[in-house]
Each structure stands twice: as C-alpha cells, then as structure tokens.
Motif scaffolding. Structure first.
Motif, short mmCIF file in Angstrom:
data_model
loop_
_atom_site.label_atom_id
_atom_site.label_comp_id
_atom_site.label_asym_id
_atom_site.label_seq_id
_atom_site.Cartn_x
_atom_site.Cartn_y
_atom_site.Cartn_z
N HIS A 181 -49.25 -11.56 0.52
CA HIS A 181 -50.33 -12.53 0.36
C HIS A 181 -50.31 -13.10 -1.06
O HIS A 181 -50.72 -12.42 -2.01
N THR A 197 -58.90 -9.08 6.01
CA THR A 197 -58.16 -10.25 6.48
C THR A 197 -58.09 -10.29 8.00
O THR A 197 -58.33 -11.33 8.62
N ARG A 221 -56.29 -15.41 2.42
CA ARG A 221 -55.54 -14.41 3.17
C ARG A 221 -55.49 -14.70 4.68
O ARG A 221 -54.40 -14.73 5.26
N ASN A 229 -57.83 -4.66 1.82
CA ASN A 229 -58.00 -6.12 1.84
C ASN A 229 -57.38 -6.73 3.09
O ASN A 229 -57.82 -7.76 3.59
N GLY A 230 -56.34 -6.08 3.61
CA GLY A 230 -55.73 -6.54 4.85
C GLY A 230 -56.62 -6.29 6.05
O GLY A 230 -56.59 -7.05 7.03
N SER A 251 -51.12 -7.18 7.56
CA SER A 251 -51.69 -7.67 6.31
C SER A 251 -51.92 -6.49 5.37
O SER A 251 -52.66 -5.56 5.68
N ASP A 257 -52.51 -12.15 -4.31
CA ASP A 257 -53.05 -10.80 -4.21
C ASP A 257 -51.93 -9.82 -3.91
O ASP A 257 -51.95 -9.10 -2.92
#
Length: 334
Positions: free
Chosen positions: A113, A167, A130, A163-164, A84, A116
């Motif tokens: 994603h 996630t 996500r 951000n992954g 991710s 995003d």
C-alpha cells in the motif's frame, strides 16, 4: 446415436461452465508485478497460484519461500483472495497465508500500500487510499493479469491484518469516521497505535479531512478474513451496516499494540451479521505475522518476539488452515 452425442455435448458444455473443484496444487507459482496506479507510480504486488511446476527456495525480501517463479497456472475457475498488509508492511507480509491459499487452489494476490509501507509512511492516515488500491488490485487481477481467464470473478475474498483489516472492512462496505481518531488518541495517548502516529509526526487531526466519495467499496468481495483490525472504534454499527459479506474475525488475547476492547470488539459487535470469532490465547498483535527466522528476529524483534510459551509456527499452521477452510466454505456457495 445422434441424440446420445447431442446429450453428451450439452453435458460437456454445462460442466465447462461450472466452477471447478478446488485444485490441491503440488506446488505454488509466484510472480511479482507492477500495477498501473493512475498518475502515481505503479503498485508493487505479489501473486501466488497453483502450479504443477517444481518449486524451490527463493528469497522474498528478508524471507525465503518455496515457489516456482513465473510457472504455468494450474486449474480453471480459480477463486481469488486479495491480501492487505498492516501499517508499515509490504505485499510479502503474509506470504505463508498466501502459500497456503495457493496450495488449496486459490490465487492469492497482495500489494504494497503506497504511503503506508515499511519504507514510506508519508500517507499513513490517508486511510481512504488503501481500499482504493485494493479495488485496483481486484480490477487488475480480473481484467489485466495474464491468467485472468483462469479466475472465477464470482468468487473473490479479501484478507487483512491490522491496517489491512481496516482496509478489508471498508472494501466490503464499511464507512469509518476518521474524526474519532484525534479524540481517541487524546484519551488513550499510551496506546502503541497513537504513540506510533505521534513519533512519526503524523497529525492525528489530518485523518478527518476525508475527500468526498473517498471510501471505495468493492461489491465483488464475497468473503472477508480480518485479524486484529486497526481503528475498529472508528466504525460503529452504522459504519459497518453495509458489510454484507461473511466475516471471520481474529483477535490476539494479549494484543498490547491495540489493547482490548477498542479495536476487535467494536467490529465484532457492530457487524450486521455475527462474524466467526476467534480469540488466540497468549498471542500478541504481531503473532499474526509469519514466524521470523533468526536474522529477521535480530533486525525486527518488535514484530518477531512472541510471549514465552507461544509457538507462532504451530499457531500459523492452524491459522492458515482455518483461513483456507473459511474461504472454501463461503466462496464455494457462489
């Protein structure tokens, strides 16, 4: 004689059921796929896997990777790692880590994603989308991918950056409180994360409007590697209490995009089981992205420039080796 033949047959059947030893691939196969996503457009994804076919250099967006496009898959009972990317990224954002995993006998699958990505920030704070998309990727790989019968559904890991990382934590059982984002950014308006949301005209209060049952977890994920997770402050011990998979957690010592101690440290301290914790001296937030070539460095200096004296290429050799080693150690137990 018949008893010996019968014994050999039984042994052969038992061996066929056992997970295969990791395949050290001579080369890496690669393919791009479109994954059905309900009423929305399909999700773009890339898949790297071991192959014996010869690899040659091929373009991957602005990058170049040495792969064998659409080559046959080598091995059986292969472990799967889903990747991710960070905010405003895409599925090729960690291609070097995916290549390292594939060379070690894993299948690595990454998706872009929707909402995003580098070309679409329309739903950046709808963070619940996500992990749901990552869950869809695991479903696709285990059920619908043409090579799914060569995967071991009992050995699935997840990798996430920024951000992954957020996630992957949710996918592994975490539940964040997005209502904390607005007061956090009011208290820390100088943080790059908060500035980026403001410059993108994203209402930081909008993240608090989480639909019921929005946080999708994936109990199939048995190991997690996270680098510089975003919104770490939004979890707390209670929010991370459901994360049972072993975690390897990476932190950049000079992360000015997500300054210490509000992002990595709350995750480290809140997990029910202490993670394998790595602090990378002199590294910045974007040093977890692959080294840039000269062309990309000119176009995207904000993600390509490292501090003087930091060798991103040398770091990624060590980083990828440690990521592979962690997944091998944890997923081999399953």
């Amino acid at each position: 004689m018949q008893s010996i033949v019968r014994l050999m047959t039984i042994v052969a059947a038992l061996l066929a059921l056992m997970p295969a030893a990791p395949v050290l691939a001579a080369d890496v196969g690669f393919e791009q796929v479109a994954i059905p996503n309900g009423a929305e457009p399909p999700l773009a994804a890339g898949i790297w896997y071991p192959t014996t076919a010869p690899a040659t250099p091929h373009a991957l967006g602005d990058l170049t990777q040495t792969i064998a496009p659409d080559a046959p898959i080598a091995g059986r009972h292969l472990p799967l790692v889903v990747l991710s990317h960070g905010g405003a990224g895409w599925y090729g954002g960690h291609y070097d880590t995916a290549l390292a995993l594939a060379r070690a006998g894993f299948v690595a699958a990454a998706l872009s994603h929707a909402g995003d990505t580098f070309d679409d920030q329309s739903r950046v704070l709808q963070l619940w989308r996500r992990p749901a998309q990552l869950h869809r990727l695991v479903d696709y790989m285990l059920d619908d991918w043409h090579g799914h019968e060569q995967l071991d559904a009992a050995r699935v890991g997840a990798f996430g950056f920024s951000n992954g990382g957020f996630t992957a934590l949710v996918a592994a059982g975490g539940i964040p409180d997005l209502a904390t984002i607005a007061p956090f950014c009011e208290a820390h308006p100088d943080h790059d994360l908060c500035e980026a949301l403001r410059h993108a005209n994203v209402d930081v209060h909008s993240g608090a409007q989480v639909p019921a049952g929005a946080w999708v977890h994936d109990p199939r994920i048995e190991a997690v590697v996270i680098a510089a997770p975003s919104f770490g402050f939004a979890f707390g011990r209670a929010g991370l209490s459901g994360v049972r998979a072993p975690v390897q957690l990476w932190s950049a010592a000079d992360d000015r995009h997500q300054p210490h101690p509000w992002y990595d440290e709350p995750v480290r301290d809140g997990l029910p089981r202490a993670p394998a914790w790595h602090v990378v001296d002199n590294a910045g937030h974007y040093d977890f992205l692959p080294p840039c070539d000269a062309r990309l460095a000119r176009r995207r200096p904000q993600i390509c420039d490292s501090k003087p004296g930091f060798d991103r290429a040398a770091f990624h050799e060590r980083f990828n080796a440690a990521v592979v080693q962690f997944f091998e150690a944890v997923l081999r137990q399953h």
